[in-house]
Structure formats: structure tokens, C-alpha cells
Design a protein around this motif. Structure first.
Motif, PDB file in Angstrom:
ATOM      1  N   ASN A 230       0.814  -1.215   0.000  1.00  0.00           N
ATOM      2  CA  ASN A 230       0.000   0.000   0.000  1.00  0.00           C
ATOM      3  C   ASN A 230       0.849   1.267   0.000  1.00  0.00           C
ATOM      4  O   ASN A 230       2.000   1.257   0.423  1.00  0.00           O
ATOM      5  N   VAL A 231       0.219   2.341  -0.430  1.00  0.00           N
ATOM      6  CA  VAL A 231       0.761   3.680  -0.251  1.00  0.00           C
ATOM      7  C   VAL A 231      -0.098   4.315   0.833  1.00  0.00           C
ATOM      8  O   VAL A 231      -1.324   4.210   0.820  1.00  0.00           O
ATOM      9  N   LEU A 232       0.538   4.956   1.795  1.00  0.00           N
ATOM     10  CA  LEU A 232      -0.152   5.524   2.950  1.00  0.00           C
ATOM     11  C   LEU A 232      -0.081   7.040   2.894  1.00  0.00           C
ATOM     12  O   LEU A 232       0.959   7.607   2.571  1.00  0.00           O
ATOM     13  N   LEU A 233      -1.180   7.702   3.216  1.00  0.00           N
ATOM     14  CA  LEU A 233      -1.248   9.157   3.267  1.00  0.00           C
ATOM     15  C   LEU A 233      -1.773   9.572   4.625  1.00  0.00           C
ATOM     16  O   LEU A 233      -2.640   8.909   5.197  1.00  0.00           O
ATOM     17  N   ARG A 234      -1.252  10.695   5.128  1.00  0.00           N
ATOM     18  CA  ARG A 234      -1.788  11.242   6.376  1.00  0.00           C
ATOM     19  C   ARG A 234      -1.565  12.747   6.401  1.00  0.00           C
ATOM     20  O   ARG A 234      -0.696  13.287   5.728  1.00  0.00           O
ATOM     21  N   ASP A 235      -2.371  13.404   7.201  1.00  0.00           N
ATOM     22  CA  ASP A 235      -2.245  14.840   7.445  1.00  0.00           C
ATOM     23  C   ASP A 235      -1.341  15.001   8.658  1.00  0.00           C
ATOM     24  O   ASP A 235      -1.591  14.412   9.707  1.00  0.00           O
ATOM     25  N   SER A 236      -0.309  15.806   8.530  1.00  0.00           N
ATOM     26  CA  SER A 236       0.649  15.938   9.637  1.00  0.00           C
ATOM     27  C   SER A 236       0.017  16.519  10.894  1.00  0.00           C
ATOM     28  O   SER A 236       0.526  16.324  11.985  1.00  0.00           O
ATOM     29  N   LYS A 237      -1.120  17.215  10.752  1.00  0.00           N
ATOM     30  CA  LYS A 237      -1.804  17.758  11.933  1.00  0.00           C
ATOM     31  C   LYS A 237      -2.528  16.674  12.717  1.00  0.00           C
ATOM     32  O   LYS A 237      -2.805  16.844  13.894  1.00  0.00           O
ATOM     33  N   ASP A 238      -2.856  15.549  12.053  1.00  0.00           N
ATOM     34  CA  ASP A 238      -3.552  14.435  12.710  1.00  0.00           C
ATOM     35  C   ASP A 238      -2.974  13.112  12.220  1.00  0.00           C
ATOM     36  O   ASP A 238      -3.608  12.389  11.453  1.00  0.00           O
ATOM     37  N   PRO A 239      -1.750  12.781  12.630  1.00  0.00           N
ATOM     38  CA  PRO A 239      -1.101  11.570  12.119  1.00  0.00           C
ATOM     39  C   PRO A 239      -1.735  10.263  12.583  1.00  0.00           C
ATOM     40  O   PRO A 239      -1.357   9.199  12.093  1.00  0.00           O
ATOM     41  N   SER A 240      -2.697  10.324  13.484  1.00  0.00           N
ATOM     42  CA  SER A 240      -3.338   9.100  13.947  1.00  0.00           C
ATOM     43  C   SER A 240      -4.295   8.528  12.899  1.00  0.00           C
ATOM     44  O   SER A 240      -4.678   7.368  12.976  1.00  0.00           O
ATOM     45  N   ARG A 241      -4.677   9.331  11.913  1.00  0.00           N
ATOM     46  CA  ARG A 241      -5.587   8.886  10.855  1.00  0.00           C
ATOM     47  C   ARG A 241      -4.799   8.733   9.567  1.00  0.00           C
ATOM     48  O   ARG A 241      -4.180   9.680   9.094  1.00  0.00           O
ATOM     49  N   THR A 242      -4.837   7.544   8.998  1.00  0.00           N
ATOM     50  CA  THR A 242      -4.043   7.240   7.806  1.00  0.00           C
ATOM     51  C   THR A 242      -4.941   6.651   6.726  1.00  0.00           C
ATOM     52  O   THR A 242      -5.757   5.779   7.002  1.00  0.00           O
ATOM     53  N   LEU A 243      -4.767   7.135   5.514  1.00  0.00           N
ATOM     54  CA  LEU A 243      -5.469   6.603   4.354  1.00  0.00           C
ATOM     55  C   LEU A 243      -4.562   5.574   3.690  1.00  0.00           C
ATOM     56  O   LEU A 243      -3.411   5.867   3.366  1.00  0.00           O
ATOM     57  N   HIS A 244      -5.067   4.362   3.502  1.00  0.00           N
ATOM     58  CA  HIS A 244      -4.304   3.274   2.872  1.00  0.00           C
ATOM     59  C   HIS A 244      -4.855   3.075   1.469  1.00  0.00           C
ATOM     60  O   HIS A 244      -6.038   2.806   1.300  1.00  0.00           O
TER      61      HIS A 244
END
Length: 58
Positions: A28-42
Motif C-alpha cells: 500500500n501507499v499511505l497518506l496522512r495529514d501531519s496535523k492528525d497523524p493518527s488517521r491514515t489513508l491506505h
């Protein structure tokens, strides 16, 4: 498994926390917003390629 997060070059310098981060693992490629790294899009790698090509065509 630990992944190496890479920040967007558009996020600027000075330790800005307002950016998108990308990482990859074996499937997978993972994306996240640095302001909320607890939530990740896979995303599956094939979906990432379609997404990236769409951005490049803009």
C-alpha cells in the motif's frame, strides 16, 4: 511494521505541521495529514498510480 514518512515538498521549511505525508509498505501507499497523524489513508498501489496521474494532469 514501521514505515518512513515523507513530507510534501510544498509544505515549506521551518518544521511546518500543515502538510501531507506519504509512506509505502509492501502492498500500500499511505497518506496522512501531519496535523492528525493518527488517521491514515491506505491505498493499493494501483489506486495510488491512478490518483497521482490524475493530479499530474491538472
Amino acid at each position: 511494521m514501521s514505515v518512513r514518512w515523507i513530507r510534501s515538498s510544498s509544505s515549506g521549511s521551518g518544521g511546518s505541521t500543515n502538510c501531507v505525508e506519504v509512506a509505502a509498505n509492501s502492498s500500500n501507499v499511505l497518506l496522512r495529514d501531519s496535523k492528525d497523524p493518527s488517521r491514515t489513508l491506505h491505498l493499493k498501489r494501483s489506486a495510488w498510480i491512478v490518483f497521482a496521474r490524475g493530479l499530474a494532469s491538472q
